[in-house]
Write an enzyme that holds these catalytic residues in place. Sequence first.
Site, PDB file in Angstrom:
ATOM      1  N   GLY A   1      12.964  -9.659  13.551  1.00 35.45           N
ATOM      2  CA  GLY A   1      11.703  -9.403  14.271  1.00 35.45           C
ATOM      3  C   GLY A   1      10.463  -9.881  13.523  1.00 35.45           C
TER       4      GLY A   1
ATOM      5  N   THR B   1      -3.703  -1.152   9.156  1.00 38.51           N
ATOM      6  CA  THR B   1      -3.249  -2.523   8.918  1.00 38.51           C
ATOM      7  C   THR B   1      -3.422  -3.413  10.144  1.00 38.51           C
ATOM      8  OG1 THR B   1      -1.226  -3.804   8.529  1.00 38.51           O
ATOM      9  CG2 THR B   1      -0.931  -1.652   9.507  1.00 38.51           C
TER      10      THR B   1
ATOM     11  N   ALA C   1       1.021   6.273   2.691  1.00 37.95           N
ATOM     12  CA  ALA C   1       1.919   5.750   3.735  1.00 37.95           C
ATOM     13  C   ALA C   1       3.155   5.170   3.069  1.00 37.95           C
ATOM     14  CB  ALA C   1       1.223   4.645   4.540  1.00 37.95           C
TER      15      ALA C   1
ATOM     16  N   LYS D   1       6.897  -6.791  -2.653  1.00 34.95           N
ATOM     17  CA  LYS D   1       6.078  -7.563  -1.712  1.00 34.95           C
ATOM     18  C   LYS D   1       6.003  -9.015  -2.185  1.00 34.95           C
ATOM     19  CE  LYS D   1       5.070  -3.569   0.327  1.00 34.95           C
ATOM     20  NZ  LYS D   1       4.012  -2.677  -0.044  1.00 34.95           N
TER      21      LYS D   1
ATOM     22  N   GLU E   1      -1.139  -5.258  11.142  1.00 38.52           N
ATOM     23  CA  GLU E   1       0.182  -5.414  11.765  1.00 38.52           C
ATOM     24  C   GLU E   1       0.302  -4.646  13.076  1.00 38.52           C
ATOM     25  OE1 GLU E   1       3.660  -5.350   9.411  1.00 38.52           O
ATOM     26  OE2 GLU E   1       2.672  -6.252   7.680  1.00 38.52           O
TER      27      GLU E   1
ATOM     28  N   TYR F   1       7.618  -0.037  10.699  1.00 41.65           N
ATOM     29  CA  TYR F   1       6.408   0.215   9.893  1.00 41.65           C
ATOM     30  C   TYR F   1       5.155   0.114  10.754  1.00 41.65           C
ATOM     31  CZ  TYR F   1       2.354  -0.941   7.021  1.00 41.65           C
ATOM     32  OH  TYR F   1       1.081  -0.979   6.495  1.00 41.65           O
ATOM     33  N   SER F   2       5.000  -1.027  11.442  1.00 49.47           N
ATOM     34  CA  SER F   2       3.748  -1.212  12.187  1.00 49.47           C
ATOM     35  C   SER F   2       3.653  -0.239  13.360  1.00 49.47           C
ATOM     36  CB  SER F   2       3.558  -2.661  12.638  1.00 49.47           C
ATOM     37  OG  SER F   2       4.669  -3.133  13.348  1.00 49.47           O
ATOM     38  N   ALA F   3       4.813   0.103  13.951  1.00 51.81           N
ATOM     39  CA  ALA F   3       4.787   1.088  15.043  1.00 51.81           C
ATOM     40  C   ALA F   3       4.334   2.449  14.521  1.00 51.81           C
ATOM     41  CB  ALA F   3       6.163   1.198  15.681  1.00 51.81           C
ATOM     42  N   SER F   4       4.776   2.793  13.300  1.00 51.02           N
ATOM     43  CA  SER F   4       4.375   4.096  12.743  1.00 51.02           C
ATOM     44  C   SER F   4       2.889   4.093  12.377  1.00 51.02           C
ATOM     45  CB  SER F   4       5.247   4.471  11.537  1.00 51.02           C
ATOM     46  OG  SER F   4       5.006   3.607  10.450  1.00 51.02           O
TER      47      SER F   4
HETATM   48  P1  NAD Z   1       1.898   1.601  -1.468  1.00 47.40           P
HETATM   49  O1  NAD Z   1       3.251   1.727  -0.855  1.00 47.40           O
HETATM   50  O2  NAD Z   1       1.713   0.752  -2.667  1.00 47.40           O
HETATM   51  O3  NAD Z   1       1.331   3.053  -1.826  1.00 47.40           O
HETATM   52  C1  NAD Z   1       1.466   4.149  -0.978  1.00 47.40           C
HETATM   53  C2  NAD Z   1       1.158   5.413  -1.779  1.00 47.40           C
HETATM   54  O4  NAD Z   1       1.270   6.527  -0.895  1.00 47.40           O
HETATM   55  C3  NAD Z   1       2.120   5.666  -2.941  1.00 47.40           C
HETATM   56  O5  NAD Z   1       1.413   6.040  -4.093  1.00 47.40           O
HETATM   57  C4  NAD Z   1       2.997   6.801  -2.454  1.00 47.40           C
HETATM   58  O6  NAD Z   1       3.481   7.634  -3.497  1.00 47.40           O
HETATM   59  C5  NAD Z   1       2.016   7.535  -1.540  1.00 47.40           C
HETATM   60  N1  NAD Z   1       2.695   8.333  -0.508  1.00 47.40           N
HETATM   61  C6  NAD Z   1       3.718   7.956   0.293  1.00 47.40           C
HETATM   62  N2  NAD Z   1       4.072   8.950   1.104  1.00 47.40           N
HETATM   63  C7  NAD Z   1       3.242   9.983   0.830  1.00 47.40           C
HETATM   64  C8  NAD Z   1       3.099  11.295   1.352  1.00 47.40           C
HETATM   65  N3  NAD Z   1       3.893  11.751   2.336  1.00 47.40           N
HETATM   66  N4  NAD Z   1       2.137  12.095   0.852  1.00 47.40           N
HETATM   67  C9  NAD Z   1       1.335  11.657  -0.152  1.00 47.40           C
HETATM   68  N5  NAD Z   1       1.437  10.442  -0.690  1.00 47.40           N
HETATM   69  C10 NAD Z   1       2.381   9.600  -0.212  1.00 47.40           C
HETATM   70  O7  NAD Z   1       0.964   1.127  -0.270  1.00 47.40           O
HETATM   71  P2  NAD Z   1      -0.353   0.223  -0.322  1.00 47.40           P
HETATM   72  O8  NAD Z   1       0.030  -1.196  -0.205  1.00 47.40           O
HETATM   73  O9  NAD Z   1      -1.209   0.664  -1.432  1.00 47.40           O
HETATM   74  O10 NAD Z   1      -1.022   0.641   1.069  1.00 47.40           O
HETATM   75  C11 NAD Z   1      -1.936   1.734   1.140  1.00 47.40           C
HETATM   76  C12 NAD Z   1      -2.391   1.883   2.575  1.00 47.40           C
HETATM   77  O11 NAD Z   1      -3.009   0.680   3.014  1.00 47.40           O
HETATM   78  C13 NAD Z   1      -1.235   2.151   3.563  1.00 47.40           C
HETATM   79  O12 NAD Z   1      -1.688   3.057   4.521  1.00 47.40           O
HETATM   80  C14 NAD Z   1      -0.982   0.787   4.198  1.00 47.40           C
HETATM   81  O13 NAD Z   1      -0.470   0.934   5.492  1.00 47.40           O
HETATM   82  C15 NAD Z   1      -2.381   0.199   4.204  1.00 47.40           C
HETATM   83  N6  NAD Z   1      -2.470  -1.260   4.144  1.00 47.40           N
HETATM   84  C16 NAD Z   1      -1.789  -1.967   3.187  1.00 47.40           C
HETATM   85  C17 NAD Z   1      -1.958  -3.351   3.128  1.00 47.40           C
HETATM   86  C18 NAD Z   1      -1.252  -4.175   2.074  1.00 47.40           C
HETATM   87  O14 NAD Z   1      -1.317  -5.405   2.137  1.00 47.40           O
HETATM   88  N7  NAD Z   1      -0.603  -3.585   1.082  1.00 47.40           N
HETATM   89  C19 NAD Z   1      -2.806  -4.001   4.029  1.00 47.40           C
HETATM   90  C20 NAD Z   1      -3.471  -3.227   5.009  1.00 47.40           C
HETATM   91  C21 NAD Z   1      -3.314  -1.865   5.039  1.00 47.40           C
HETATM   92  O1  DAU Z   2      -0.703  -7.357   7.026  1.00 46.29           O
HETATM   93  C1  DAU Z   2      -0.851  -6.189   6.267  1.00 46.29           C
HETATM   94  C2  DAU Z   2       0.492  -5.754   5.757  1.00 46.29           C
HETATM   95  O2  DAU Z   2       0.853  -6.662   4.730  1.00 46.29           O
HETATM   96  C3  DAU Z   2       0.509  -4.314   5.239  1.00 46.29           C
HETATM   97  O3  DAU Z   2       0.253  -3.444   6.311  1.00 46.29           O
HETATM   98  C4  DAU Z   2       1.860  -3.981   4.623  1.00 46.29           C
HETATM   99  O4  DAU Z   2       1.829  -2.680   4.064  1.00 46.29           O
HETATM  100  C5  DAU Z   2       2.138  -4.993   3.528  1.00 46.29           C
HETATM  101  O5  DAU Z   2       3.406  -4.759   2.954  1.00 46.29           O
HETATM  102  C6  DAU Z   2       2.079  -6.413   4.088  1.00 46.29           C
HETATM  103  O6  DAU Z   2       3.169  -6.650   5.017  1.00 46.29           O
HETATM  104  P1  DAU Z   2       3.962  -8.052   5.047  1.00 46.29           P
HETATM  105  O7  DAU Z   2       5.276  -7.837   5.672  1.00 46.29           O
HETATM  106  O8  DAU Z   2       3.097  -9.135   5.583  1.00 46.29           O
HETATM  107  O9  DAU Z   2       4.075  -8.288   3.428  1.00 46.29           O
HETATM  108  P2  DAU Z   2       5.288  -8.781   2.519  1.00 46.29           P
HETATM  109  O10 DAU Z   2       4.712  -9.025   1.169  1.00 46.29           O
HETATM  110  O11 DAU Z   2       6.472  -7.887   2.626  1.00 46.29           O
HETATM  111  O12 DAU Z   2       5.667 -10.170   3.166  1.00 46.29           O
HETATM  112  C7  DAU Z   2       4.690 -11.207   3.292  1.00 46.29           C
HETATM  113  C8  DAU Z   2       5.360 -12.389   3.962  1.00 46.29           C
HETATM  114  O13 DAU Z   2       6.328 -12.946   3.052  1.00 46.29           O
HETATM  115  C9  DAU Z   2       6.140 -12.019   5.211  1.00 46.29           C
HETATM  116  O14 DAU Z   2       6.029 -13.079   6.148  1.00 46.29           O
HETATM  117  C10 DAU Z   2       7.587 -11.922   4.724  1.00 46.29           C
HETATM  118  C11 DAU Z   2       7.655 -12.935   3.602  1.00 46.29           C
HETATM  119  N1  DAU Z   2       8.591 -12.634   2.497  1.00 46.29           N
HETATM  120  C12 DAU Z   2       8.517 -11.400   1.923  1.00 46.29           C
HETATM  121  C13 DAU Z   2       9.379 -11.055   0.893  1.00 46.29           C
HETATM  122  C14 DAU Z   2       9.339  -9.694   0.264  1.00 46.29           C
HETATM  123  C15 DAU Z   2       9.475 -13.592   2.055  1.00 46.29           C
HETATM  124  O15 DAU Z   2       9.515 -14.724   2.564  1.00 46.29           O
HETATM  125  N2  DAU Z   2      10.330 -13.258   1.029  1.00 46.29           N
HETATM  126  C16 DAU Z   2      10.333 -12.024   0.451  1.00 46.29           C
HETATM  127  O16 DAU Z   2      11.185 -11.794  -0.454  1.00 46.29           O
END
Ligand code: NAD
Ligand code: DAU
Length: 354
Positions: A292, A132, A81, A197, A134, A158-161
């Site tokens: 948002g 997720t 994703a 992140k 979200e 992102y969350s809509a997708s």
């Molecule tokens: P990430 O962005 O670190 O990794 C995504 C991976 O997907 C990358 O290796 C990228 O190269 C690959 N990718 C992207 N588009 C692709 C495509 N079209 N075909 C094949 N590979 C592709 O993301 P992540 O944080 O490891 O998240 C992984 C999954 O878990 C996602 O579906 C995300 O929505 C979900 N998720 C993430 C979190 C979080 O906190 N990071 C929490 C809940 C759910």
């Molecule tokens: O809840 C699960 C989701 O968590 C996953 O689905 C997403 O893939 C993952 O990226 C994450 O989304 P968030 O938007 O919660 O994570 P992020 O680390 O981008 O941000 C966490 C919180 O911190 C959010 O409230 C925004 C804030 N933030 C983030 C960044 C990058 C800051 O205050 N400063 C920053 O520079």
Amino acid sequence: MILVTGGAGFIGSNFVIDWLANSDEPVLNLDKLTYAGNLQNLNALKGDDRHVFVQGDIGNADLVANLLHQHQPRSVLNFAAESHVDRSILGPDEFIQTNIVGTFRLLEAVRQYWGGLAGNAHDKFRFLHVSTDEVYGSLSSSEPAFTETHRYEPNSPYSASKAASDHLVRAYHHTYGLPVLTTNCSNNYGPFHFPEKLIPLMIVNALAGKPLPVYGDGMQVRDWLYVTDHCSAIRRVLEAGVLGEVYNVGGWNEKPNIDIVNTVCGLLNELRPRTDGKSYLEQMTYVADRPGHDRRYAIDAGKIERELGWKPAETFETGIRKTVLWYLDNPGWVADVQSGAYSTWVEKNYMARA
Ligand code: NAD
Ligand code: DAU
């Protein structure tokens, strides 16, 4: 074997490493290697023939069909994703392509493949979709945590997708009987987390003497889970989840962002003190909020605990210490991911917030 998509990203790479540490069943890893995909995350598996890596897009129907035909996986786990909310705000296109169209093409290829399987291979096949919290939208401070029946109310591109992809997965079960499982997890943290992140960004910026940018008032709440606990939950759902069911995954660890920044700075003060003796907190700066911005996420993980007996192994205290230590021990990984397009992203996202 199993087919993992997105297995070179943060959670996917942790999952593949963890899977092969717990089982000898091979993994076919399909990843497009976007900016977020990094083969270095998989260095521990170099020379291990249980891991087969293929660079490619989940939206490439022919490629996916060929891989399924050739390798005959018993399950497909979809991690692939676009995952960063801020990137989805500044450029949603890729999110629609991968998260919606890509998931659709993957589902179609898997449906064809599964339809051609017979007997045990057909009956035991699973498609596990990693999603997720979200998709459920934002909670007020007094609302109960998200259960699996919470209404879908995504607020960012992102969350809509991701919500759209969840709906497609659900529809493929309801309409075609595809044996699917969906997990909706809260915020992960741990090794190989891309420093766009919150947690890895705060660690790497602090060490580089850069500002620690807190969006808005910093009182947004996220529910944090150490990444290997997410991996163990996915393994458990794959093993014992009921077909068509959704499982929320979380660690009961709600924290305002400002507490996260405080904790990271406190650990760095202890483990790698600044040369001038001051606290890393001096680098914290409030910047313009995310448009948002969801105020609060919280996962009710009661169902997976009750029905599948899953529980996280790490507390936030143990997990965040391990995470900070990992970044201190891996400056080469950080330097490599920060080269190239990373600086363009940082400029694009933070310049306008100053
Ligand atoms: P990430 O962005 O670190 O990794 C995504 C991976 O997907 C990358 O290796 C990228 O190269 C690959 N990718 C992207 N588009 C692709 C495509 N079209 N075909 C094949 N590979 C592709 O993301 P992540 O944080 O490891 O998240 C992984 C999954 O878990 C996602 O579906 C995300 O929505 C979900 N998720 C993430 C979190 C979080 O906190 N990071 C929490 C809940 C759910
Ligand atoms: O809840 C699960 C989701 O968590 C996953 O689905 C997403 O893939 C993952 O990226 C994450 O989304 P968030 O938007 O919660 O994570 P992020 O680390 O981008 O941000 C966490 C919180 O911190 C959010 O409230 C925004 C804030 N933030 C983030 C960044 C990058 C800051 O205050 N400063 C920053 O520079």
